[in-house]
Design an enzyme around this catalytic site. Structure first.
Site, PDB file in Angstrom:
ATOM      1  NE  ARG A 363      -2.022  -0.363   4.074  1.00 49.62           N
ATOM      2  CZ  ARG A 363      -2.229  -0.820   5.309  1.00 49.62           C
ATOM      3  NH1 ARG A 363      -1.300  -0.675   6.232  1.00 49.62           N
ATOM      4  NH2 ARG A 363      -3.337  -1.414   5.629  1.00 49.62           N
ATOM      5  CG  ASN A 487      -6.325   3.706  11.458  1.00 49.39           C
ATOM      6  OD1 ASN A 487      -5.567   3.128  12.221  1.00 49.39           O
ATOM      7  ND2 ASN A 487      -7.010   4.790  11.815  1.00 49.39           N
ATOM      8  CG  ASP A 488      -1.234  -0.535   9.705  1.00 53.25           C
ATOM      9  OD1 ASP A 488      -1.934  -1.053   8.813  1.00 53.25           O
ATOM     10  OD2 ASP A 488      -0.072  -0.126   9.511  1.00 53.25           O
ATOM     11  CB  CYS A 489      -4.821   1.552  15.208  1.00 54.46           C
ATOM     12  SG  CYS A 489      -3.112   1.689  15.778  1.00 54.46           S
TER      13      CYS A 489
END
Length: 797
Positions: A363, A487-489
């Site tokens: 990404r 958004n990895d969270c």
């Protein structure tokens, strides 16, 4: 406080105060041979990969942050004083020690003056070479003759693999074998094992690097770190430098270093030059060849001119002169250069990234190309094809593609739990941008393999990317978040849904329709329009929260980013993408972005969410891992700022768009560097928000998607110079007090000298365009009106 200034004419940032709040760095070299250097000569060098090819050491999260590095020590034989040619590591009092650092295009020049001795050291990697050059000029500015000894210093890795070198000490402390051949240092690891360059990732193979010096006779050497430094000493006070004489140590096992001593006598006013060369290969072959090629000052100067010309010509893809000089400093040099370095090294090599992200994150890399397309279209095509072949036949993507080990068509299919919902959605931004920049419509029909099996046209790859998210949709008709959705969270899994990627999917369908109409594929247009209609209905029915769009649904239907939530009741990401994807009407867009302004704006940019997260389900929203106001927990996440700026320019609100732009523009903080702390010439991942006690401080500089999106927003949406399939569109959206802008743009090997006049002080709207004194209909300059050089006048309404 200001520590330096932009020297725009020479494309340099000049640091006048050595004690910067953080180490301010620069990049040297290429994807083959890379290096990082700071304003105090700290940093490290690596071959192909910072994680698997690092042959000099840096200790991360250390004090000072950038040690060791590439050092040159000076010892006065008469007074016995010693210092370094950069302020650190010796660190003499700045009341007596003068220093200047000039960071430029893939080079850094560090000057010093102490005890009537002036030094100037130029660091760079010659084009196409796998070695670096330190060109030292040393001058006597005093009234008497001086007798000096000069010592080089680098600290070697025992194994090129970072983890082996720094962590597996029971192994790596016993594989180093140093040697000196004809006064050239040979740094060897696993020397009794065969060399296998075709298997780069095999860290047990025999490998060599060299260190040579030209311009004076070598008087001594040391290759054993402990002997050079001395017990319980540091880089600030090595025993060998203090005593002024090398001990000719040879390290076998333990820790190696590269120290060569030369003696220099200088008459009053005299200058002498030394050349240090360090690189890949053995001392007796590659080392000797490097000295032959670059062992004389004239050769160094020639190679340095080639390097500057090469980089300066690249950065001339677009330049501008606007009423804001700080904007110009970024746009004409540092933003594209920042984008180039991010494109080159992804998230793998910096003073923060220490090898935990080896290779090209899917990404990240696909987005990074947006900032360099017009600079290096040929190279971008190769990279883009590489990343397309990182797409899996399922339509998802490999999380990471390693250029040095990628094997399209034969890669292992990722575990289903590894897929991220946004990965291949970014192709719909970058592939059309490449085709519009180059005019290469045939690219859509090029056949490329998937990573694991099968092959398809590029258009087929795009269709499969859409199908992947259609197949992985939840009960509300939105794509499931999978392992992450940018958004990895946010961990929404295979049943939780993401509205952000839903808007990306809308953008993908819209773009796919445009391409298929261009290529006369009516059946594909119908297929995409049917899905677009259903998606739009679902977005209005399930994503709208009354004033803004939701962020996500948990698998049981619980909303996130909703007014029903006490924490993180609004997220930034889906709001601008609702506008960019053209889902919202203009009236809806205005109301939506006004809410963004009211809820998320701070002095230094827009927060990613508000309020911060402290109690929300950590199985879904992991941002409570972080302190409030940091990273994904309500910080000013700079990557997202460009999206909002684009959305505001779509609405024609140039004043607000530019206000947002300046809030996170690095050069705007050059006079407040103690606040931002990191380099005032490059972008960062995030800035501490009002919820953090470090409000205004920025972190994670250089390698960030912020660079490309900031540049893309500035060039194509604020300045409004937009490549299109059939020409060059000019549609600026600027502050109302900007009366005139001059732009130079290279497009398809033609040059455009554009003057934009804004006599009535509006923010957006083109009244007329002429090219070479011929009137253009609308705001698209067609290809058939273009010459090799073109004079363009744009008058706003």
């Amino acid at each position: 406080m200001r520590f330096g200034y932009f020297y725009d004419r020479n494309k340099e940032y000049v640091i006048k105060k050595s004690n910067t709040p953080k180490s301010w760095s620069n990049y040297l070299g290429s994807m083959e041979y890379g290096a990082i250097i700071t304003n105090n000569a700290g940093g490290y060098s690596f071959y192909k990969s910072a994680a698997q090819g690092r042959f000099t050491r840096l200790r991360f999260n250390n004090i000072p942050m950038d040690q060791p590095g590439r050092y040159l020590y000076v010892h006065d034989k008469e007074s016995k004083k010693y210092w370094s040619a950069s302020w650190q590591p010796v660190g003499k009092s700045l009341k007596k020690y003068k220093s200047e650092c000039r960071h430029g295009t893939a080079y850094t020049k560090i000057s010093s003056e102490y005890s009537s001795i002036k030094t100037e050291t130029l660091y760079f990697v010659p084009l196409g070479k796998t070695f670096e050059c330190w060109h030292l000029k040393i001058s006597n500015t005093g009234k008497k003759k001086r007798k000096l000894s000069i010592f080089t210093y680098v600290e070697y890795a025992n194994n090129w693999n970072l983890s082996q070198d720094m962590n597996n000490l029971q192994y790596s402390q016993y594989i180093l074998k140093m040697d000196v051949k004809d006064n050239i240092i040979d740094h060897g690891t696993n020397v009794y094992m065969p060399s296998m360059p075709e298997h780069f990732e095999d860290d047990g193979q025999g490998r060599h690097t060299f260190l040579a010096i030209a311009g004076a006779k070598v008087k001594g050497f040391d290759t054993d770190r402990e002997i050079f430094l001395g017990p319980y000493r540091t880089y600030a006070d090595p025993i060998v430098v203090e005593e002024g004489k090398c001990k000719n140590s040879i390290a076998v096992g333990d820790n190696g270093c590269g120290v060569l001593q030369v003696d220099v006598d200088l008459k009053k006013g005299e200058t002498k030059e030394l050349i240090v060369l360090m690189g890949i290969g053995s001392a007796d072959v590659e080392g000797k060849n490097a000295v032959k090629k670059l062992g004389k000052p004239a050769q160094v100067k020639k190679e340095f001119r080639k390097l500057k010309n090469y980089w300066h010509s690249k950065l001339e893809g677009i330049t501008a002169k606007t009423p804001d000089k700080e904007f110009d400093s970024m746009l004409n040099m540092w933003n594209p250069y920042n984008s180039m370095m991010t494109y080159t090294w992804s998230r793998a090599a910096s003073l923060v990234y220490s090898g935990e992200r080896d290779g090209l994150g899917y990404r990240d890399t696909v987005q990074d190309m947006l900032g360099v397309l017009h600079l290096i279209p040929g190279e971008v095509k190769e990279r883009l094809e590489l990343m397309i072949t990182g797409q899996v036949s399922t339509g998802g993507a490999m999380p990471v593609v390693k250029p040095f080990a990628h094997n399209p068509g034969k890669e292992k299919t990722p575990d289903e739990k590894e897929y991220r919902s946004d990965d291949c959605m970014w192709l719909f931004n970058t592939i059309p941008a490449y085709v519009k920049e180059t005019g290469d419509l045939s690219f859509y029909e090029k056949v490329l393999p998937y990573s694991d099996k099968e092959e398809d046209t590029v258009l087929g790859h795009l269709r499969r990317a859409i199908q992947f998210n259609l197949d992985h949709s939840g009960s509300h008709g939105f794509p499931c978040g999978l392992s992450a959705d940018w958004n990895d969270c946010l961990v929404l899994g295979y049943k939780g849904e993401t509205t952000f990627v839903a808007f990306q999917l809308r953008y993908a369908l819209k773009t796919y329709i445009e391409i298929c109409e261009l290529m006369s594929k009516p059946d594909e247009v119908i297929w995409a329009k049917d899905h677009l209609k259903v998606l739009d209905e679902n977005l209005e029915k399930h994503a709208w929260d009354g004033e803004w769009y939701l962020r996500a649904y948990r698998e049981d239907g619980l909303k996130f980013g909703s007014k029903e939530n006490d924490e993180a009741s609004i997220f930034l990401e889906p709001q601008p993408w609702a506008v960019i994807s053209e889902h919202t009407t203009k009236e809806q867009s205005v109301k939506l972005l006004d809410v963004v302004n009211d809820r998320l704006l701070t002095d230094y940019g827009l927060m990613i969410n508000d309020p911060p997260v402290e109690k929300t389900d950590p199985k879904v929203i992991k941002s409570r891992l972080f302190n409030k106001g940091m990273k994904e927990n309500a910080s000013i996440f700079n990557h997202t700022q460009g999206w909002v700026i684009i959305a505001e320019t779509i609405l024609g609100r140039g004043n607000r768009a530019y206000d947002y732009y300046r809030r996170f523009m690095p050069s705007a903080y050059n006079t407040k560097a103690e606040l931002r702390e990191i380099e005032p010439y490059v972008y960062s991942q995030f800035t501490h928000s009002k919820y953090s006690p470090r409000y205004g401080a920025s972190r994670l500089p250089w390698l960030t998607g912020t660079a490309s999106w900031a540049y893309y927003a500035a060039t194509q949406y604020i300045l409004g110079v937009q490549p299109d399939y059939n020409g060059l569109r000019i549609d600026p959206c600027i502050p109302s007090d900007w009366k005139e802008i001059k732009i130079t743009r290279r497009f398809r090997n033609k040059y455009f000298y554009i003057t934009i006049k804004n006599p009535n002080g509006i923010q957006k709207g083109v009244k007329k365009i002429t090219i070479n004194n011929k009137k253009v209909v609308g705001n698209l300059i067609p290809l058939d009106m273009m010459k090799e050089k073109n004079k363009v006048l744009v008058v706003m309404r």
